[in-house]
Design a protein around this motif. Structure first.
Motif, short mmCIF file in Angstrom:
data_model
loop_
_atom_site.label_atom_id
_atom_site.label_comp_id
_atom_site.label_asym_id
_atom_site.label_seq_id
_atom_site.Cartn_x
_atom_site.Cartn_y
_atom_site.Cartn_z
N ARG A 198 10.93 24.33 -13.76
CA ARG A 198 10.38 25.34 -13.00
C ARG A 198 9.08 24.76 -12.30
NH1 ARG A 198 11.21 28.74 -17.61
NH2 ARG A 198 9.02 28.51 -18.04
N LEU A 199 8.35 24.14 -12.95
CA LEU A 199 7.14 23.36 -12.29
C LEU A 199 7.36 22.35 -11.37
CD1 LEU A 199 4.17 22.58 -12.71
CD2 LEU A 199 4.79 20.91 -13.97
N ALA A 200 8.64 21.63 -11.56
CA ALA A 200 8.67 20.47 -10.51
C ALA A 200 9.44 21.23 -9.45
CB ALA A 200 9.81 19.69 -11.22
N THR A 201 10.12 22.39 -9.55
CA THR A 201 10.68 23.29 -8.32
C THR A 201 9.86 23.41 -7.49
OG1 THR A 201 12.66 23.82 -9.78
CG2 THR A 201 12.23 24.91 -8.02
N GLY A 202 8.45 23.62 -7.87
CA GLY A 202 7.47 24.26 -6.87
C GLY A 202 6.65 23.33 -6.35
N LEU A 251 0.75 -1.18 -0.19
CA LEU A 251 -0.11 -0.17 -0.06
C LEU A 251 1.00 1.34 0.15
CD1 LEU A 251 -2.87 -1.10 2.49
CD2 LEU A 251 -2.89 -1.12 -0.20
N THR A 252 2.16 1.03 -0.55
CA THR A 252 3.06 2.37 -0.59
C THR A 252 2.46 3.22 -1.57
OG1 THR A 252 4.96 1.00 0.20
CG2 THR A 252 5.44 3.27 -0.96
N ILE A 253 2.40 4.50 -1.29
CA ILE A 253 1.58 5.60 -2.33
C ILE A 253 2.94 6.56 -2.62
CG2 ILE A 253 -0.80 5.07 -1.75
CD1 ILE A 253 -0.53 7.54 0.13
N VAL A 254 2.87 7.22 -3.57
CA VAL A 254 3.73 8.28 -4.06
C VAL A 254 2.64 9.63 -4.26
CG1 VAL A 254 5.85 7.06 -4.41
CG2 VAL A 254 3.83 7.45 -6.30
N GLY A 255 3.16 10.73 -4.04
CA GLY A 255 2.75 11.92 -4.66
C GLY A 255 3.50 13.18 -4.33
N HIS A 256 2.97 14.30 -4.42
CA HIS A 256 3.55 15.77 -4.09
C HIS A 256 2.84 16.36 -3.66
CE1 HIS A 256 1.24 16.77 -7.68
NE2 HIS A 256 1.44 17.97 -7.35
N THR A 264 13.83 12.48 -4.09
CA THR A 264 14.73 13.28 -4.60
C THR A 264 14.21 13.99 -5.85
OG1 THR A 264 15.44 11.67 -6.37
CG2 THR A 264 16.52 11.57 -4.12
N GLU A 265 14.91 15.13 -6.56
CA GLU A 265 14.27 15.90 -7.44
C GLU A 265 14.06 14.96 -8.74
OE1 GLU A 265 16.74 19.02 -8.40
OE2 GLU A 265 16.71 20.17 -6.43
N ASP A 266 15.04 14.07 -8.89
CA ASP A 266 14.72 13.13 -10.19
C ASP A 266 13.47 12.26 -10.03
OD1 ASP A 266 16.78 14.23 -11.64
OD2 ASP A 266 18.11 12.68 -10.92
N GLU A 267 13.39 11.65 -8.59
CA GLU A 267 12.20 10.84 -8.25
C GLU A 267 10.79 11.57 -8.37
OE1 GLU A 267 14.07 7.41 -5.27
OE2 GLU A 267 13.46 9.62 -4.35
N ASN A 268 10.90 12.71 -7.75
CA ASN A 268 9.58 13.73 -7.93
C ASN A 268 9.22 14.01 -9.21
OD1 ASN A 268 7.58 15.50 -6.96
ND2 ASN A 268 8.85 17.13 -7.35
N LEU A 269 10.34 14.26 -10.13
CA LEU A 269 9.94 14.44 -11.44
C LEU A 269 9.35 13.30 -12.28
CD1 LEU A 269 10.14 16.75 -13.65
CD2 LEU A 269 12.23 16.03 -14.25
N LEU A 277 5.74 13.17 -10.97
CA LEU A 277 4.89 14.20 -11.69
C LEU A 277 4.76 13.81 -13.21
CD1 LEU A 277 6.59 17.32 -10.59
CD2 LEU A 277 4.25 16.70 -9.97
N ASP A 278 5.53 13.44 -14.07
CA ASP A 278 5.24 12.58 -15.29
C ASP A 278 4.48 11.48 -15.29
OD1 ASP A 278 5.72 12.39 -17.84
OD2 ASP A 278 7.72 11.22 -17.62
#
Length: 213
Positions: free
Chosen positions: A149-153, A51-56, A112-117, A120-121
């Motif tokens: 820029r979108l990811a940075t926010g 039940l692991t989830i990911v988001g932002h 991490t930034e790459d994981e977050n990106l 989002l993708d």
């Protein structure tokens, strides 16, 4: 959410189905200034079968929630709707509300930034993929600078819950004939028709011991 043995949803596959079908979630935490809640789309971690989830979250919601530092609760709400006592026949009864809900609690890890990106993708693909002409995140008129820029926010997170409370209150405590009547009403054309809820009731009814025998 108070649990009731009659309505407990414990099957991980079923809970994953609820999350997958209802990704618009409520994030709740208790901070220095009291309770705070936010609303974001959240996905199951495709690399896991639990039940692991990911988001932002958008900045500064990460600070408001103390993301990565304290426990949060993420709430998923499935189909729900009003059930009239008149649907039970000539018996003593009161109105109720049938619903499905999942609460996942724990301290999330920050991506991490790459994981977050990547999350989002995937999030864009999850919803745009249903359209006849999807607008993917990396397609024009977007360019890498815009996406950056979108990811940075935003701040991405992964939550492997340490506590799970899942409930489907779908008239399981009622006689089979009453359940069938409620399903028929929800599938009808009345003011409280709710086909999605009726489908969940059918699913729960068919999963009951002895169903179909």
């Amino acid at each position: 959410m108070r649990q009731n043995p009659s309505f407990t949803l414990a099957d991980v596959t079923e809970i994953r189905r609820v999350i997958e079908g209802n990704p618009w979630a409520t994030i709740v935490s208790a901070g220095d200034d009291g309770l705070v809640s936010s609303h974001y789309a959240v996905l199951l971690d495709e690399s896991r079968d639990d039940l692991t989830i990911v988001g932002h979250v958008g900045r500064p919601d990460d600070l408001i929630h103390g993301l990565g530092e304290r426990e949060i609760i993420i709430v998923f709400q499935g189909p729900h709707g009003y059930v009239s006592p008149s649907w039970y026949g000539d018996v003593q009864a009161v109105p109720t509300w049938n619903y499905i809900a999942v609460h996942l609690s724990g301290v999330p890890e920050i991506l991490t930034e790459d994981e977050n990106l990547a999350v989002l993708d995937r999030l864009v693909d999850r919803f745009e993929g249903r359209l006849p002409e999807p607008r993917r995140m990396w397609e024009r008129p977007n360019d890498p600078a815009f996406v950056g820029r979108l990811a940075t926010g935003t701040v991405g997170f992964r939550l492997t819950p340490t506590r799970v409370v899942a409930k489907r209150k779908l008239s399981q405590n009622k006689p089979a004939e009453t359940v069938d009547t409620v399903i028929a009403e929800l599938e009808g054309d009345g003011p409280y028709a709710q086909p999605a809820l009726a489908a969940e009731m059918r699913r729960a009814r068919d999963a009951r011991p002895g169903a179909g025998r």
